[in-house]
Design a protein around this motif. Structure first.
Motif, PDB file in Angstrom:
ATOM      1  N   LYS A  14      47.247   0.697   0.167  1.00  0.00           N
ATOM      2  CA  LYS A  14      47.408   2.105  -0.177  1.00  0.00           C
ATOM      3  C   LYS A  14      46.273   2.561  -1.102  1.00  0.00           C
ATOM      4  CE  LYS A  14      51.701   1.706  -1.739  1.00  0.00           C
ATOM      5  NZ  LYS A  14      53.060   2.111  -2.202  1.00  0.00           N
ATOM      6  N   ASN A  15      45.842   3.804  -0.933  1.00  0.00           N
ATOM      7  CA  ASN A  15      44.747   4.378  -1.729  1.00  0.00           C
ATOM      8  C   ASN A  15      43.558   3.407  -1.808  1.00  0.00           C
ATOM      9  OD1 ASN A  15      46.517   6.463  -2.144  1.00  0.00           O
ATOM     10  ND2 ASN A  15      46.290   6.504  -4.364  1.00  0.00           N
ATOM     11  N   PRO A  16      43.008   2.975  -0.679  1.00  0.00           N
ATOM     12  CA  PRO A  16      41.939   1.964  -0.697  1.00  0.00           C
ATOM     13  C   PRO A  16      40.728   2.424  -1.507  1.00  0.00           C
ATOM     14  CG  PRO A  16      42.071   3.045   1.443  1.00  0.00           C
ATOM     15  CD  PRO A  16      43.290   3.474   0.685  1.00  0.00           C
ATOM     16  N   TYR A  17      40.160   1.468  -2.229  1.00  0.00           N
ATOM     17  CA  TYR A  17      39.053   1.764  -3.149  1.00  0.00           C
ATOM     18  C   TYR A  17      37.901   0.811  -2.847  1.00  0.00           C
ATOM     19  CZ  TYR A  17      36.535   1.541  -7.654  1.00  0.00           C
ATOM     20  OH  TYR A  17      35.577   1.535  -8.637  1.00  0.00           O
ATOM     21  N   LEU A  18      36.811   1.366  -2.341  1.00  0.00           N
ATOM     22  CA  LEU A  18      35.626   0.591  -1.984  1.00  0.00           C
ATOM     23  C   LEU A  18      34.666   0.570  -3.163  1.00  0.00           C
ATOM     24  CD1 LEU A  18      34.480  -0.856   0.557  1.00  0.00           C
ATOM     25  CD2 LEU A  18      33.216   1.247   1.039  1.00  0.00           C
ATOM     26  N   LYS A  19      34.173  -0.607  -3.489  1.00  0.00           N
ATOM     27  CA  LYS A  19      33.342  -0.763  -4.692  1.00  0.00           C
ATOM     28  C   LYS A  19      32.107  -1.588  -4.351  1.00  0.00           C
ATOM     29  CE  LYS A  19      33.607  -2.634  -9.418  1.00  0.00           C
ATOM     30  NZ  LYS A  19      33.117  -1.439 -10.105  1.00  0.00           N
ATOM     31  N   MET A  20      31.020  -1.319  -5.036  1.00  0.00           N
ATOM     32  CA  MET A  20      29.817  -2.128  -4.895  1.00  0.00           C
ATOM     33  C   MET A  20      29.562  -2.846  -6.208  1.00  0.00           C
ATOM     34  SD  MET A  20      25.913  -0.979  -4.022  1.00  0.00           S
ATOM     35  CE  MET A  20      26.316  -0.431  -2.382  1.00  0.00           C
ATOM     36  N   ASN A  21      29.309  -4.159  -6.124  1.00  0.00           N
ATOM     37  CA  ASN A  21      29.058  -4.890  -7.360  1.00  0.00           C
ATOM     38  C   ASN A  21      27.584  -4.831  -7.736  1.00  0.00           C
ATOM     39  OD1 ASN A  21      27.734  -6.786  -5.798  1.00  0.00           O
ATOM     40  ND2 ASN A  21      29.377  -8.291  -5.859  1.00  0.00           N
ATOM     41  N   ALA A  22      27.223  -5.512  -8.797  1.00  0.00           N
ATOM     42  CA  ALA A  22      25.878  -5.385  -9.368  1.00  0.00           C
ATOM     43  C   ALA A  22      24.776  -5.903  -8.457  1.00  0.00           C
ATOM     44  CB  ALA A  22      25.836  -6.117 -10.707  1.00  0.00           C
ATOM     45  N   ILE A  23      25.114  -6.776  -7.509  1.00  0.00           N
ATOM     46  CA  ILE A  23      24.072  -7.314  -6.632  1.00  0.00           C
ATOM     47  C   ILE A  23      24.157  -6.724  -5.226  1.00  0.00           C
ATOM     48  CG2 ILE A  23      23.828  -9.452  -7.941  1.00  0.00           C
ATOM     49  CD1 ILE A  23      25.558 -10.817  -5.860  1.00  0.00           C
ATOM     50  N   GLY A  24      24.839  -5.598  -5.092  1.00  0.00           N
ATOM     51  CA  GLY A  24      24.808  -4.869  -3.838  1.00  0.00           C
ATOM     52  C   GLY A  24      25.847  -5.261  -2.819  1.00  0.00           C
ATOM     53  N   HIS A  25      26.804  -6.112  -3.173  1.00  0.00           N
ATOM     54  CA  HIS A  25      27.864  -6.479  -2.248  1.00  0.00           C
ATOM     55  C   HIS A  25      28.959  -5.428  -2.288  1.00  0.00           C
ATOM     56  CE1 HIS A  25      26.813 -11.057  -2.182  1.00  0.00           C
ATOM     57  NE2 HIS A  25      25.824 -10.281  -1.802  1.00  0.00           N
ATOM     58  N   VAL A  26      29.355  -4.940  -1.135  1.00  0.00           N
ATOM     59  CA  VAL A  26      30.422  -3.952  -1.081  1.00  0.00           C
ATOM     60  C   VAL A  26      31.729  -4.658  -0.734  1.00  0.00           C
ATOM     61  CG1 VAL A  26      29.977  -3.396   1.345  1.00  0.00           C
ATOM     62  CG2 VAL A  26      31.134  -1.744  -0.092  1.00  0.00           C
ATOM     63  N   PHE A  27      32.806  -4.285  -1.413  1.00  0.00           N
ATOM     64  CA  PHE A  27      34.088  -4.926  -1.181  1.00  0.00           C
ATOM     65  C   PHE A  27      35.209  -3.976  -1.579  1.00  0.00           C
ATOM     66  CE2 PHE A  27      33.061  -5.631  -5.530  1.00  0.00           C
ATOM     67  CZ  PHE A  27      34.248  -5.740  -6.236  1.00  0.00           C
ATOM     68  N   LEU A  28      36.414  -4.279  -1.135  1.00  0.00           N
ATOM     69  CA  LEU A  28      37.595  -3.536  -1.562  1.00  0.00           C
ATOM     70  C   LEU A  28      38.095  -4.149  -2.864  1.00  0.00           C
ATOM     71  CD1 LEU A  28      39.621  -2.945   1.703  1.00  0.00           C
ATOM     72  CD2 LEU A  28      38.838  -1.188   0.160  1.00  0.00           C
ATOM     73  N   ARG A  29      38.533  -3.298  -3.787  1.00  0.00           N
ATOM     74  CA  ARG A  29      39.082  -3.791  -5.054  1.00  0.00           C
ATOM     75  C   ARG A  29      40.433  -3.144  -5.284  1.00  0.00           C
ATOM     76  NH1 ARG A  29      36.945  -5.499 -10.806  1.00  0.00           N
ATOM     77  NH2 ARG A  29      38.872  -5.255 -11.965  1.00  0.00           N
ATOM     78  N   ASN A  30      41.392  -3.942  -5.770  1.00  0.00           N
ATOM     79  CA  ASN A  30      42.701  -3.401  -6.101  1.00  0.00           C
ATOM     80  C   ASN A  30      43.225  -4.054  -7.372  1.00  0.00           C
ATOM     81  OD1 ASN A  30      45.177  -1.784  -5.176  1.00  0.00           O
ATOM     82  ND2 ASN A  30      46.009  -3.807  -5.629  1.00  0.00           N
ATOM     83  N   ASP A  31      43.561  -3.230  -8.375  1.00  0.00           N
ATOM     84  CA  ASP A  31      44.098  -3.728  -9.646  1.00  0.00           C
ATOM     85  C   ASP A  31      45.597  -3.491  -9.779  1.00  0.00           C
ATOM     86  OD1 ASP A  31      41.754  -4.112 -12.136  1.00  0.00           O
ATOM     87  OD2 ASP A  31      41.157  -3.471 -10.149  1.00  0.00           O
ATOM     88  N   ASN A  32      46.191  -2.755  -8.841  1.00  0.00           N
ATOM     89  CA  ASN A  32      47.617  -2.411  -8.919  1.00  0.00           C
ATOM     90  C   ASN A  32      48.379  -3.113  -7.794  1.00  0.00           C
ATOM     91  OD1 ASN A  32      47.515  -0.373 -11.091  1.00  0.00           O
ATOM     92  ND2 ASN A  32      46.199   0.697  -9.638  1.00  0.00           N
ATOM     93  N   PRO A  33      49.154  -4.152  -8.121  1.00  0.00           N
ATOM     94  CA  PRO A  33      49.846  -4.921  -7.084  1.00  0.00           C
ATOM     95  C   PRO A  33      50.721  -4.089  -6.155  1.00  0.00           C
ATOM     96  CG  PRO A  33      49.931  -6.089  -9.161  1.00  0.00           C
ATOM     97  CD  PRO A  33      49.331  -4.741  -9.459  1.00  0.00           C
ATOM     98  N   GLU A  34      51.296  -2.984  -6.639  1.00  0.00           N
ATOM     99  CA  GLU A  34      52.185  -2.226  -5.771  1.00  0.00           C
ATOM    100  C   GLU A  34      51.419  -1.436  -4.710  1.00  0.00           C
ATOM    101  OE1 GLU A  34      53.567   1.873  -7.588  1.00  0.00           O
ATOM    102  OE2 GLU A  34      53.934   0.265  -9.010  1.00  0.00           O
ATOM    103  N   ASN A  35      50.089  -1.409  -4.788  1.00  0.00           N
ATOM    104  CA  ASN A  35      49.295  -0.764  -3.741  1.00  0.00           C
ATOM    105  C   ASN A  35      49.120  -1.658  -2.520  1.00  0.00           C
ATOM    106  OD1 ASN A  35      49.012   1.381  -5.427  1.00  0.00           O
ATOM    107  ND2 ASN A  35      46.794   1.348  -5.545  1.00  0.00           N
ATOM    108  N   ILE A  36      49.515  -2.933  -2.643  1.00  0.00           N
ATOM    109  CA  ILE A  36      49.384  -3.880  -1.533  1.00  0.00           C
ATOM    110  C   ILE A  36      50.776  -4.186  -0.974  1.00  0.00           C
ATOM    111  CG2 ILE A  36      48.577  -6.169  -0.838  1.00  0.00           C
ATOM    112  CD1 ILE A  36      46.342  -4.277  -1.655  1.00  0.00           C
ATOM    113  N   ILE A  37      50.989  -3.883   0.298  1.00  0.00           N
ATOM    114  CA  ILE A  37      52.278  -4.131   0.942  1.00  0.00           C
ATOM    115  C   ILE A  37      52.127  -5.280   1.929  1.00  0.00           C
ATOM    116  CG2 ILE A  37      54.159  -3.132   2.290  1.00  0.00           C
ATOM    117  CD1 ILE A  37      53.711  -1.833  -0.453  1.00  0.00           C
ATOM    118  N   PHE A  38      52.935  -6.311   1.768  1.00  0.00           N
ATOM    119  CA  PHE A  38      52.913  -7.466   2.657  1.00  0.00           C
ATOM    120  C   PHE A  38      53.782  -7.151   3.881  1.00  0.00           C
ATOM    121  CE2 PHE A  38      51.515  -9.060  -1.298  1.00  0.00           C
ATOM    122  CZ  PHE A  38      50.807 -10.231  -1.084  1.00  0.00           C
TER     123      PHE A  38
END
Length: 545
Positions: free
Chosen positions: A162-186
């Motif tokens: 839910k509310n996916p958040y795409l982030k780029m790290n300091a060396i240019g790698h793009v990835f999804l990041r999630n800090d709120n466990p309730e945003n992930i549904i199994f």
């Protein structure tokens, strides 16, 4: 992992650390150069899988203790409580770097085994075969082993993000990041698969009971919530709501527990378990007056009378406090009583020099108990107080960092904690500095729905609050809420004594009405003048007094 691969992986980590110093500049350049679709095509599925496998090998090959996580303010604020069915379905190619897509959901499945460093790392692909790496922060305990992770995150596990958040790290790698466990549904976990099979209310309730008896409260909660969906009578709805409240009580989520007990009592106002659980939740919120009113609605028996007496005792101590002899009896375990939050004849007022301070509202005698207050409320369970650690120095920065990360996790759905933290010093003094009502905050633990739950604190705020309000002793680092309101003076007026999960504040001398009360931020008995002055610089104090 061979030596060459291990060396490459170490260089990768070192380079990332170096580039993070110029992260903002690097990210802005990279984002202007590449579209999201191009970013997603930078790494192939096989490459992502190989990198995660290298992480697994690396963690297994060294002695590590990767407890610390770096909080991301955007990700922390990106919390979604909406059901997935009501969210807009999108795909990985629709994402925009550093911009969470609100009220959206992506359905993915995993294609490799997970790794665990400071986050759970997974390789995922969506229904259009786009693939990417996702990092799930705050999802698992720091000591989770790979065997456990393999069972929980198997290959081909389906997830809804839910509310996916795409982030780029300091060396240019793009990835999804999630800090709120309730945003992930199994969608395919063992728990969910069993839920699909056990459609009947009684079966779901029974499975929830089994998990509850094993003290797996979060898992039990899921089954009870599912059981509520299949409840076909008011009696079943009462039982489900009441059971849900009990799992929340075991997680110290008292405000939410009251919500579900009230749901049960709307259907059956005499339901004994729901009444008892509501009263217990009110006690957890330190609202003993209301708790006593609910306890008296229960059928009276010996067990009920015991709880009523306990509630009366705590209400009395909340209003009238303790004397030094009573504290001594409790410390020596000669009294079968527990300490209760209490604030005596003190209040916070504005001061010219330090913005605010604690003052006496009446004359205070020497050795009088001024207050009793808990340590910070970031507690995982009743038996584990996470703010207290064995350390070698007065304030250990590793434990201080850990306190910060736990606060960030805990405050997501602990509105009382968020409210109290919002009052604490963050390194700046201004005319609008908040003047809290100490009795309201530390005695009647409540929050105003619709007002206090809108309090926003960033990761930077929590970092500053932790930095400026943690105190150290010979072997502990503690964030003590009430003690943080006292200003510093070399010859302190009060003594702080830790008892169980609380701190007791005594007066060391007679204090007159309207006189400011001071504590000392350093232990002069263990430091010379030069060391003490250096330690005080943390709080912006450049001259001892």
């Amino acid at each position: 992992m061979n030596k060459k691969s291990q060396d490459q992986f170490k260089k990768f980590l070192e380079f990332g650390k170096h580039m993070s110093q110029n992260k903002d500049q690097f990210q802005s350049v990279a984002q202007n150069m590449l579209s999201t679709q191009q970013l997603l095509l930078i790494k192939q599925k096989a490459t992502i899988k190989q990198e995660i496998e290298q992480q697994r090998d690396y963690v297994n090959s060294i002695s590590h203790n990767l407890k610390q996580t770096v909080a991301d303010q955007i990700s922390l604020a990106n919390k979604c409580s909406t059901e997935v069915e009501k969210l807009k379905k999108i795909y990985l190619e629709d994402l925009i770097v550093s911009k969470p897509l609100q009220n959206c959901v992506i359905y993915v499945k995993t294609f490799c085994k997970p790794s665990k460093m400071n986050a759970v790392n997974l390789g995922i692909e969506d229904e259009k075969n786009n693939h990417i790496h996702i990092s799930l922060y705050n999802q698992e305990k720091s000591n989770s082993d790979l065997k456990y992770l393999d069972q929980k995150y198997p290959i081909n596990l389906r997830l809804a993000i839910k509310n996916p958040y795409l982030k780029m790290n300091a060396i240019g790698h793009v990835f999804l990041r999630n800090d709120n466990p309730e945003n992930i549904i199994f969608l395919d976990s063992d728990l969910q698969q069993e839920s699909k099979i056990l459609k009947e209310f009684n079966s779901l309730k029974q499975k929830g009971n089994e998990l509850f008896n094993q003290k797996q409260y979060k898992q039990a909660l899921e089954f009870y919530l599912n059981a509520l969906q299949y409840a076909s009578s008011n009696e079943e709805r009462v039982i489900a709501n009441s059971n849900i409240s009990q799992t929340l009580i075991c997680q110290n989520k008292y405000q939410k527990a009251i919500f579900y007990t009230d749901k049960a009592l709307e259907l059956d106002q005499t339901h004994q378990k729901s009444l008892f659980r509501k009263a217990s939740s009110l006690m957890g919120l330190y609202d003993f007056e209301k708790a006593l009113q609910v306890f008296e609605l229960l059928k009276q028996n010996q067990e009920c009378q015991k709880h009523i007496e306990e509630c009366k005792y705590k209400l009395d101590k909340q209003r009238n406090g303790f004397n030094k002899d009573e504290i001594a009896e409790i410390i020596l375990n000669k009294q079968d009583k527990k300490l209760v939050n209490y604030v005596g004849n003190i209040e916070v007022r504005r001061t010219e020099k330090m913005g605010r301070g604690v003052f006496a509202t009446k004359n205070i005698r020497k050795n009088e108990v001024i207050a009793v207050c808990e340590f910070v409320q970031a507690i995982k369970n009743k038996d584990e107080l996470i703010v207290e650690f064995q350390t070698d120095v007065n304030v250990n920065f590793n434990t201080q960092y850990f306190i910060r990360e736990q606060l960030i996790m805990e405050m997501q759905d602990n509105f009382y904690l968020r409210k109290v933290l919002s009052y604490l010093y963050r390194g700046e003094i201004n005319e609008e500095y908040q003047i809290p009502n100490l009795k309201e905050i530390f005695i009647k633990k409540y929050y105003q729905e619709g007002i206090d739950d809108k309090i926003e604190l960033t990761a930077e705020d929590i970092s500053n609050i932790t930095n400026y309000n943690t105190f150290g002793s010979q072997n502990t680092t503690q964030l003590i809420m009430l003690a943080s309101f006292f200003n510093h003076k070399k010859d302190k007026d009060i003594e702080l004594v830790g008892v169980e999960d609380k701190v007791v504040i005594f007066s060391k001398r007679d204090i007159q009405k309207d006189e400011e009360i001071f504590t000392s931020y350093v232990d002069y008995s263990e430091k010379n003048q030069e060391e003490a002055a250096k330690a005080l610089q943390k709080w912006g104090i450049t001259k001892e007094n």
